[in-house]
Motif scaffolding. Structure first.
Motif, PDB file in Angstrom:
ATOM      1  N   ALA A  43     -17.711  60.089 -55.915  1.00 46.64           N
ATOM      2  CA  ALA A  43     -16.305  60.459 -55.763  1.00 46.64           C
ATOM      3  C   ALA A  43     -15.458  59.699 -56.770  1.00 46.64           C
ATOM      4  CB  ALA A  43     -15.832  60.154 -54.353  1.00 46.64           C
ATOM      5  N   ARG A  44     -14.492  60.394 -57.342  1.00 47.31           N
ATOM      6  CA  ARG A  44     -13.486  59.762 -58.188  1.00 47.31           C
ATOM      7  C   ARG A  44     -12.156  59.886 -57.463  1.00 47.31           C
ATOM      8  NH1 ARG A  44     -15.938  62.436 -63.087  1.00 47.31           N
ATOM      9  NH2 ARG A  44     -14.525  64.115 -62.573  1.00 47.31           N
ATOM     10  N   VAL A  45     -11.546  58.743 -57.189  1.00 46.12           N
ATOM     11  CA  VAL A  45     -10.286  58.720 -56.463  1.00 46.12           C
ATOM     12  C   VAL A  45      -9.158  58.467 -57.455  1.00 46.12           C
ATOM     13  CG1 VAL A  45      -8.968  57.595 -54.642  1.00 46.12           C
ATOM     14  CG2 VAL A  45     -11.439  57.834 -54.402  1.00 46.12           C
ATOM     15  N   GLU A  46      -8.196  59.355 -57.445  1.00 45.83           N
ATOM     16  CA  GLU A  46      -7.006  59.190 -58.287  1.00 45.83           C
ATOM     17  C   GLU A  46      -6.105  58.202 -57.574  1.00 45.83           C
ATOM     18  OE1 GLU A  46      -3.448  62.069 -58.993  1.00 45.83           O
ATOM     19  OE2 GLU A  46      -5.137  62.727 -60.225  1.00 45.83           O
ATOM     20  N   GLU A  47      -6.094  56.965 -58.059  1.00 42.08           N
ATOM     21  CA  GLU A  47      -5.348  55.907 -57.379  1.00 42.08           C
ATOM     22  C   GLU A  47      -3.848  56.072 -57.504  1.00 42.08           C
ATOM     23  OE1 GLU A  47      -6.930  51.839 -57.644  1.00 42.08           O
ATOM     24  OE2 GLU A  47      -8.272  52.746 -59.109  1.00 42.08           O
ATOM     25  N   GLY A  48      -3.419  56.647 -58.567  1.00 46.72           N
ATOM     26  CA  GLY A  48      -1.997  56.816 -58.782  1.00 46.72           C
ATOM     27  C   GLY A  48      -1.756  57.353 -60.171  1.00 46.72           C
ATOM     28  N   VAL A  49      -0.619  57.920 -60.352  1.00 46.58           N
ATOM     29  CA  VAL A  49      -0.232  58.437 -61.652  1.00 46.58           C
ATOM     30  C   VAL A  49       0.988  57.637 -62.083  1.00 46.58           C
ATOM     31  CG1 VAL A  49       0.581  60.445 -62.923  1.00 46.58           C
ATOM     32  CG2 VAL A  49      -1.112  60.716 -61.105  1.00 46.58           C
ATOM     33  N   ARG A  50       0.957  57.169 -63.314  1.00 47.64           N
ATOM     34  CA  ARG A  50       2.013  56.297 -63.798  1.00 47.64           C
ATOM     35  C   ARG A  50       2.562  56.868 -65.100  1.00 47.64           C
ATOM     36  NH1 ARG A  50      -0.256  50.612 -64.328  1.00 47.64           N
ATOM     37  NH2 ARG A  50       0.557  50.381 -62.248  1.00 47.64           N
ATOM     38  N   ASP A  51       3.875  56.903 -65.188  1.00 45.77           N
ATOM     39  CA  ASP A  51       4.500  57.253 -66.461  1.00 45.77           C
ATOM     40  C   ASP A  51       4.540  55.987 -67.289  1.00 45.77           C
ATOM     41  OD1 ASP A  51       4.988  59.932 -65.947  1.00 45.77           O
ATOM     42  OD2 ASP A  51       6.875  59.504 -64.926  1.00 45.77           O
ATOM     43  N   ALA A  52       3.774  55.968 -68.355  1.00 45.34           N
ATOM     44  CA  ALA A  52       3.697  54.778 -69.192  1.00 45.34           C
ATOM     45  C   ALA A  52       3.244  55.184 -70.587  1.00 45.34           C
ATOM     46  CB  ALA A  52       2.711  53.774 -68.594  1.00 45.34           C
ATOM     47  N   PHE A  53       3.366  54.260 -71.509  1.00 44.90           N
ATOM     48  CA  PHE A  53       2.872  54.444 -72.863  1.00 44.90           C
ATOM     49  C   PHE A  53       1.623  53.598 -73.026  1.00 44.90           C
ATOM     50  CE2 PHE A  53       7.444  55.207 -73.280  1.00 44.90           C
ATOM     51  CZ  PHE A  53       7.452  56.383 -74.013  1.00 44.90           C
ATOM     52  N   LEU A  54       0.672  54.078 -73.821  1.00 40.27           N
ATOM     53  CA  LEU A  54      -0.491  53.291 -74.216  1.00 40.27           C
ATOM     54  C   LEU A  54      -0.268  52.850 -75.652  1.00 40.27           C
ATOM     55  CD1 LEU A  54      -3.429  55.389 -72.739  1.00 40.27           C
ATOM     56  CD2 LEU A  54      -2.498  53.248 -71.869  1.00 40.27           C
ATOM     57  N   VAL A  55      -0.297  51.549 -75.866  1.00 40.24           N
ATOM     58  CA  VAL A  55       0.006  50.982 -77.184  1.00 40.24           C
ATOM     59  C   VAL A  55      -1.175  50.153 -77.648  1.00 40.24           C
ATOM     60  CG1 VAL A  55       1.557  49.418 -78.423  1.00 40.24           C
ATOM     61  CG2 VAL A  55       2.468  50.934 -76.671  1.00 40.24           C
ATOM     62  N   PRO A  56      -1.617  50.316 -78.904  1.00 33.48           N
ATOM     63  CA  PRO A  56      -2.706  49.477 -79.414  1.00 33.48           C
ATOM     64  C   PRO A  56      -2.359  47.994 -79.235  1.00 33.48           C
ATOM     65  CG  PRO A  56      -2.191  51.208 -80.981  1.00 33.48           C
ATOM     66  CD  PRO A  56      -1.131  51.256 -79.919  1.00 33.48           C
ATOM     67  N   GLN A  57      -3.340  47.210 -78.805  1.00 38.08           N
ATOM     68  CA  GLN A  57      -3.078  45.796 -78.528  1.00 38.08           C
ATOM     69  C   GLN A  57      -2.564  45.054 -79.756  1.00 38.08           C
ATOM     70  OE1 GLN A  57      -6.536  44.118 -76.621  1.00 38.08           O
ATOM     71  NE2 GLN A  57      -6.179  45.260 -74.746  1.00 38.08           N
ATOM     72  N   VAL A  58      -2.987  45.463 -80.939  1.00 36.50           N
ATOM     73  CA  VAL A  58      -2.552  44.797 -82.167  1.00 36.50           C
ATOM     74  C   VAL A  58      -1.045  44.965 -82.389  1.00 36.50           C
ATOM     75  CG1 VAL A  58      -3.033  46.739 -83.722  1.00 36.50           C
ATOM     76  CG2 VAL A  58      -3.178  44.402 -84.578  1.00 36.50           C
ATOM     77  N   GLY A  59      -0.408  45.943 -81.771  1.00 37.83           N
ATOM     78  CA  GLY A  59       1.017  46.185 -81.941  1.00 37.83           C
ATOM     79  C   GLY A  59       1.898  45.405 -80.988  1.00 37.83           C
ATOM     80  N   VAL A  60       1.305  44.606 -80.110  1.00 35.42           N
ATOM     81  CA  VAL A  60       2.079  43.850 -79.121  1.00 35.42           C
ATOM     82  C   VAL A  60       1.890  42.356 -79.380  1.00 35.42           C
ATOM     83  CG1 VAL A  60       2.378  43.357 -76.664  1.00 35.42           C
ATOM     84  CG2 VAL A  60       1.860  45.686 -77.402  1.00 35.42           C
ATOM     85  N   THR A  61       2.989  41.630 -79.426  1.00 33.77           N
ATOM     86  CA  THR A  61       2.949  40.177 -79.568  1.00 33.77           C
ATOM     87  C   THR A  61       3.737  39.561 -78.421  1.00 33.77           C
ATOM     88  OG1 THR A  61       4.905  40.179 -80.981  1.00 33.77           O
ATOM     89  CG2 THR A  61       2.761  40.283 -82.087  1.00 33.77           C
ATOM     90  N   HIS A  62       3.805  38.244 -78.410  1.00 38.29           N
ATOM     91  CA  HIS A  62       4.580  37.545 -77.378  1.00 38.29           C
ATOM     92  C   HIS A  62       5.571  36.610 -78.055  1.00 38.29           C
ATOM     93  CE1 HIS A  62       1.248  39.080 -75.002  1.00 38.29           C
ATOM     94  NE2 HIS A  62       2.055  38.958 -73.965  1.00 38.29           N
ATOM     95  N   ASP A  63       6.785  36.591 -77.528  1.00 38.97           N
ATOM     96  CA  ASP A  63       7.801  35.708 -78.087  1.00 38.97           C
ATOM     97  C   ASP A  63       7.584  34.284 -77.566  1.00 38.97           C
ATOM     98  OD1 ASP A  63       8.893  35.596 -75.509  1.00 38.97           O
ATOM     99  OD2 ASP A  63      10.552  36.943 -75.964  1.00 38.97           O
ATOM    100  N   PRO A  64       8.361  33.302 -78.048  1.00 44.96           N
ATOM    101  CA  PRO A  64       8.156  31.913 -77.616  1.00 44.96           C
ATOM    102  C   PRO A  64       8.304  31.697 -76.105  1.00 44.96           C
ATOM    103  CG  PRO A  64       9.481  31.958 -79.602  1.00 44.96           C
ATOM    104  CD  PRO A  64       9.312  33.387 -79.149  1.00 44.96           C
ATOM    105  N   GLN A  65       9.022  32.577 -75.432  1.00 45.36           N
ATOM    106  CA  GLN A  65       9.176  32.469 -73.977  1.00 45.36           C
ATOM    107  C   GLN A  65       8.029  33.147 -73.227  1.00 45.36           C
ATOM    108  OE1 GLN A  65      11.852  33.643 -75.979  1.00 45.36           O
ATOM    109  NE2 GLN A  65      12.537  31.513 -76.111  1.00 45.36           N
TER     110      GLN A  65
END
Length: 141
Positions: free
Chosen positions: A58-80
């Motif tokens: 069985a495959r259970v659809e846990e939920g549907v989310r409106d979101a974007f998928l972004v390559p990890q290389v395109g995301v950084t973190h600021d000093p905070q």
């Protein structure tokens, strides 16, 4: 009701059962020896394809989310520690956006907020651009 989790069955021969079921019950514990969880789902079976004792996955659809998928290389973190991305907006200019991440999916971040339709995340050459600069867009492979 209409918001019930949907369940899809994969039969023993690998084919997908054509009718969707609805999740009625799920156990709260995981069997440590098998990694399985007990669930109960209700499926229509007008053709008698499903039989008692039949093995299915069985495959259970846990939920549907409106979101974007972004390559990890395109995301950084600021000093905070906040997740950020450099994006090219609809005006063709670079902007820094603070992102709300919800985890990963494969090699991409799930971004719940911070991006808008039409934004293009910069995944290469970010060190050569400044917020507010007009840029030429080249598609990443």
């Amino acid at each position: 009701g209409p918001d019930r989790a949907k369940v899809t069955l994969v039969l023993e021969d690998g084919t997908e059962y054509t009718r969707r079921g609805a999740l009625l019950f799920t156990d709260i514990t995981v069997d440590q020896s098998t990694g399985s969880v007990t669930v109960r789902a209700l499926f229509p079976n007008p053709d008698g394809i499903l039989l008692p004792g039949m093995f299915v996955r069985a495959r259970v659809e846990e939920g549907v989310r409106d979101a974007f998928l972004v390559p990890q290389v395109g995301v950084t973190h600021d000093p905070q520690g906040h997740a950020t991305a450099l994006v090219v907006g609809s005006d063709g200019k670079v902007a820094v956006r603070r992102l709300q991440l919800a985890g990963t999916h494969g090699d991409r971040w799930i971004v719940e907020s911070g991006l808008e339709d039409g934004d293009r995340v910069i995944v290469g050459g970010a060190q050569r651009v400044q917020p507010g600069a007009a840029v030429q867009i080249a598609q990443a492979n």
